[in-house]
Design a protein around this motif. Structure first.
Motif, PDB file in Angstrom:
ATOM      1  N   CYS A   1       0.835  -1.210   0.000  1.00  0.00           N
ATOM      2  CA  CYS A   1       0.000   0.000   0.000  1.00  0.00           C
ATOM      3  C   CYS A   1       0.864   1.253   0.000  1.00  0.00           C
ATOM      4  O   CYS A   1       2.034   1.223   0.378  1.00  0.00           O
ATOM      5  N   GLY A   2       0.247   2.352  -0.435  1.00  0.00           N
ATOM      6  CA  GLY A   2       0.870   3.662  -0.284  1.00  0.00           C
ATOM      7  C   GLY A   2       0.415   4.264   1.032  1.00  0.00           C
ATOM      8  O   GLY A   2      -0.638   3.894   1.557  1.00  0.00           O
TER       9      GLY A   2
ATOM     10  N   GLY B   1      -4.596   1.356  -1.594  1.00  0.00           N
ATOM     11  CA  GLY B   1      -4.258   0.177  -2.383  1.00  0.00           C
ATOM     12  C   GLY B   1      -5.372  -0.084  -3.380  1.00  0.00           C
ATOM     13  O   GLY B   1      -6.332   0.688  -3.465  1.00  0.00           O
TER      14      GLY B   1
ATOM     15  N   THR C   1       4.713   0.699   1.053  1.00  0.00           N
ATOM     16  CA  THR C   1       5.811   0.670   0.076  1.00  0.00           C
ATOM     17  C   THR C   1       6.206   2.063  -0.404  1.00  0.00           C
ATOM     18  O   THR C   1       7.262   2.231  -1.018  1.00  0.00           O
ATOM     19  N   ASP C   2       5.348   3.069  -0.135  1.00  0.00           N
ATOM     20  CA  ASP C   2       5.602   4.403  -0.716  1.00  0.00           C
ATOM     21  C   ASP C   2       4.688   5.428  -0.041  1.00  0.00           C
ATOM     22  O   ASP C   2       3.785   5.066   0.701  1.00  0.00           O
TER      23      ASP C   2
ATOM     24  N   ASP D   1       2.662   7.406  -1.763  1.00  0.00           N
ATOM     25  CA  ASP D   1       1.754   7.793  -2.840  1.00  0.00           C
ATOM     26  C   ASP D   1       2.304   9.066  -3.494  1.00  0.00           C
ATOM     27  O   ASP D   1       3.516   9.098  -3.784  1.00  0.00           O
TER      28      ASP D   1
HETATM   29  N1  ADE Z   1       0.491   4.371  -3.831  1.00  0.00           N
HETATM   30  C1  ADE Z   1      -0.231   3.294  -4.103  1.00  0.00           C
HETATM   31  N2  ADE Z   1      -1.468   3.418  -4.631  1.00  0.00           N
HETATM   32  C2  ADE Z   1      -2.201   2.319  -4.908  1.00  0.00           C
HETATM   33  N3  ADE Z   1      -1.785   1.069  -4.693  1.00  0.00           N
HETATM   34  C3  ADE Z   1      -0.561   0.904  -4.179  1.00  0.00           C
HETATM   35  N4  ADE Z   1       0.101  -0.213  -3.858  1.00  0.00           N
HETATM   36  C4  ADE Z   1       1.291   0.165  -3.364  1.00  0.00           C
HETATM   37  N5  ADE Z   1       1.420   1.513  -3.364  1.00  0.00           N
HETATM   38  C5  ADE Z   1       0.264   1.994  -3.866  1.00  0.00           C
END
Ligand code: ADE
Ligand SMILES: CSC[C@H]1O[C@H](OP(=O)(O)O)[C@H](O)[C@@H]1O
Length: 291
Positions: A89-90, A185, A209-210, A212
């Motif tokens: 997910c962000g 996500g 993971t980030d 967004d």
């Molecule tokens: N920023 C994001 N937006 C949507 N899905 C994701 N999966 C991982 N990072 C994401």
């Protein structure tokens, strides 16, 4: 007491788990189509497990095309009592940094192009998703994450977007500032709604993971950075999953939050007006109440 069977839906970066006893990839047929892949069944610490890679091995299914109904039906058909989603997910929060895990407890569903229910004309049902995740299962995930030394945040609102493109800066800022979402996500909806209809306890573990695209110091999300973070963290996701059976144990009591009785009063179509063809498809998902 019933026998625990932990279903695991592995997201981006988690396509199988090691260490299962009597491990076998099994094909499960469902009235809702073909699941994302075969399902890896086996036992860990004396507890039955069933692992399904959400996008399929090799990441073949786009988020809009994941066969969500077939996946949840297949896990239910195998006897799953609990389902853990592991997702990338962000993050919309400074304190939820890449590498951290969030035990999601709420969702905002912005998906538009997916089959969202097992029910429909011929057998109408309305379940509550006010509290879409199971606190008991969330407790187990939190314990497993802490025991594994993972930085984990308990509680968070996951915005489910359609994708496959990432959000614009304007959307990202709106979700964060106006809508109060914590992470984003593309897959937990309609999965969580379907798990509720199937009377399964559902918990969502989201790996950040980030940031967004809202963060002034991080620029726009890009897939290369996501994959790099995933490669560094997917072993944490697998480690969390490996610790769950010992925490949940082989026998489970009825869910104190009512997840496994969600359909008790939900079906409102009069028995004599129900469509036999739809009832037949609901054999696994709603067999407990339809008989
Ligand atoms: N920023 C994001 N937006 C949507 N899905 C994701 N999966 C991982 N990072 C994401
Ligand atoms: C690989 S980046 C976008 C992709 O990753 C997430 O998948 P999952 O939830 O299955 O881990 C996100 O939802 C997107 O589908």
């Amino acid at each position: 007491m019933t026998e625990t069977l932990i279903g695991v839906v592995g997201g981006s970066g988690l396509y199988e788990i090691d260490g299962l006893q009597d491990a076998a990839w099994v094909t499960v047929e469902t009235p809702w189509g073909v699941p994302s892949d075969q399902i890896l069944t086996g036992e860990l610490d004396g507890v039955k497990m069933a692992f399904l890679p959400r996008h399929g091995r090799g990441h073949v299914h786009a988020p809009s095309d994941v066969p969500y109904r077939a996946n949840i039906d297949a896990l239910k058909r195998l006897g799953a009592t609990d389902v853990i989603s592991v997702s990338a997910c962000g993050s919309f929060r400074e304190e939820m940094a890449p590498g951290d895990f969030v035990i999601v407890d709420q969702f905002i569903d912005r998906t538009v192009a997916r089959d969202k229910s097992f029910f429909g004309s011929g057998c109408v049902a309305h379940v509550s998703v006010a509290h879409p995740t199971c606190p008991r299962l969330g407790d187990a995930c939190e314990t497993a994450a802490r025991d594994a030394g993972i930085t984990v945040h308990r509680g968070g609102t996951y915005l489910a977007m359609e994708g496959p493109q990432f959000s614009t800066v304007a959307e990202s800022k709106m979700y964060r500032e106006q809508w109060g979402a914590d992470v984003i996500g593309m897959t937990n909806m309609p999965e969580a709604k379907l798990a509720r209809e199937a009377e399964l306890c559902y918990a969502s573990v989201a790996m950040v993971t980030d940031f967004d695209s809202w963060h002034p110091d991080h620029g726009a999300v890009d897939i290369t950075a996501i994959i790099a973070t995933l490669q560094g963290n997917s072993s944490n996701g697998a480690e969390l999953v490996r610790r769950l059976p010992a925490i949940l144990g082989p026998e489970r009591s009825t869910c104190p939050h009512g997840c496994d009785t969600a359909l008790e009063y939900a079906i409102i179509t009069a028995p004599e007006k129900r469509d036999p063809a739809l009832l037949a498809k609901l054999d696994a998902v709603a067999g407990r109440v339809l008989g």
